[in-house]
Scaffold this motif. Structure first.
Motif, PDB file in Angstrom:
ATOM      1  N   TYR A  49      -3.208   5.351  -6.387  1.00 31.80           N
ATOM      2  CA  TYR A  49      -2.855   5.840  -5.056  1.00 31.80           C
ATOM      3  C   TYR A  49      -2.893   7.358  -5.077  1.00 31.80           C
ATOM      4  CZ  TYR A  49      -1.139   1.077  -4.544  1.00 31.80           C
ATOM      5  OH  TYR A  49      -1.036  -0.283  -4.507  1.00 31.80           O
ATOM      6  N   TRP A  50      -3.582   7.928  -4.093  1.00 29.58           N
ATOM      7  CA  TRP A  50      -3.788   9.364  -4.049  1.00 29.58           C
ATOM      8  C   TRP A  50      -3.495   9.903  -2.646  1.00 29.58           C
ATOM      9  CZ3 TRP A  50      -5.237  12.018  -8.454  1.00 29.58           C
ATOM     10  CH2 TRP A  50      -5.655  11.237  -9.529  1.00 29.58           C
TER      11      TRP A  50
ATOM     12  N   ALA B 290      -0.256  11.699  -6.894  1.00 31.60           N
ATOM     13  CA  ALA B 290      -0.767  10.371  -7.200  1.00 31.60           C
ATOM     14  C   ALA B 290       0.323   9.484  -7.774  1.00 31.60           C
ATOM     15  CB  ALA B 290      -1.922  10.477  -8.188  1.00 31.60           C
TER      16      ALA B 290
ATOM     17  N   GLN C 221       0.846  -1.183   0.000  1.00 29.80           N
ATOM     18  CA  GLN C 221       0.000   0.000   0.000  1.00 29.80           C
ATOM     19  C   GLN C 221       0.888   1.243   0.000  1.00 29.80           C
ATOM     20  OE1 GLN C 221      -3.177  -0.256  -0.249  1.00 29.80           O
ATOM     21  NE2 GLN C 221      -3.906   1.830   0.115  1.00 29.80           N
ATOM     22  N   VAL C 222       0.589   2.149  -0.901  1.00 34.34           N
ATOM     23  CA  VAL C 222       1.364   3.378  -1.021  1.00 34.34           C
ATOM     24  C   VAL C 222       0.583   4.516  -0.367  1.00 34.34           C
ATOM     25  CG1 VAL C 222       2.374   5.040  -2.609  1.00 34.34           C
ATOM     26  CG2 VAL C 222       2.404   2.595  -3.175  1.00 34.34           C
ATOM     27  N   GLN C 223       1.220   5.196   0.545  1.00 34.34           N
ATOM     28  CA  GLN C 223       0.608   6.378   1.148  1.00 34.34           C
ATOM     29  C   GLN C 223       1.356   7.616   0.677  1.00 34.34           C
ATOM     30  OE1 GLN C 223       0.705   5.432   5.371  1.00 34.34           O
ATOM     31  NE2 GLN C 223      -1.376   4.651   5.269  1.00 34.34           N
TER      32      GLN C 223
ATOM     33  N   ARG D 140      -0.875   2.192  -9.864  1.00 33.05           N
ATOM     34  CA  ARG D 140      -0.781   0.910  -9.173  1.00 33.05           C
ATOM     35  C   ARG D 140       0.279   0.022  -9.817  1.00 33.05           C
ATOM     36  NH1 ARG D 140      -4.673   0.058  -5.479  1.00 33.05           N
ATOM     37  NH2 ARG D 140      -6.591   1.275  -5.614  1.00 33.05           N
TER      38      ARG D 140
ATOM     39  N   TYR E  21      -4.023   5.936 -12.260  1.00 30.65           N
ATOM     40  CA  TYR E  21      -3.478   6.253 -10.942  1.00 30.65           C
ATOM     41  C   TYR E  21      -4.373   5.665  -9.851  1.00 30.65           C
ATOM     42  CZ  TYR E  21      -0.023   9.338 -12.974  1.00 30.65           C
ATOM     43  OH  TYR E  21       1.048   9.830 -13.675  1.00 30.65           O
TER      44      TYR E  21
END
Length: 124
Positions: free
Chosen positions: A113-114, A96, A1-3, A99, A111
């Protein structure tokens, strides 16, 4: 998971400058990164993107020549330098990431991840 966490927004006068930052929770060296913006009542629009390698940059026509996107993979951070800002640049700006690794794209649909967004307000 990208934050992703944006910072640097605020109030600026027309003609002024602002630099936005976006810090990622993962290594960014295999991800292209993008900036988008959304004004009230409008759709989210592409602003700028930088390829995963850093060798290519892409800009919306409305910001070309005024905004510069850059990345520092040592810090897992991407920047948006905004110069000669205009009242029509007023919006919430989002960082952003796609994935898919190694995917260079300007399309919102790619995109996944935001960040939470940072408000930029340009006064005339």
């Amino acid at each position: 998971q990208v934050q992703l966490v944006e910072s640097g927004g605020g109030l600026v006068q027309a003609g002024g400058s602002l630099r936005l930052s976006c810090a990622a929770s993962v290594r960014t060296s295999t991800l292209s990164m993008g900036w988008f913006r959304q004004a009230p009542g409008q759709e989210r629009d592409f602003v700028a993107a930088v390829s995963w390698s850093g060798s290519r940059t892409y800009y919306a026509d409305s910001v070309k020549g005024r905004f510069t996107i850059s990345r520092d993979d040592a810090k897992n951070t991407v920047y948006l330098q905004m110069n000669s800002v205009r009242p029509e640049d007023t919006a919430v700006y989002y960082c952003a990431a796609p994935r898919t690794y190694y995917l260079d794209t300007m399309y919102t649909r790619d995109y996944g991840y935001w960040g939470q967004g940072t408000q930029v307000t340009v006064s005339s």
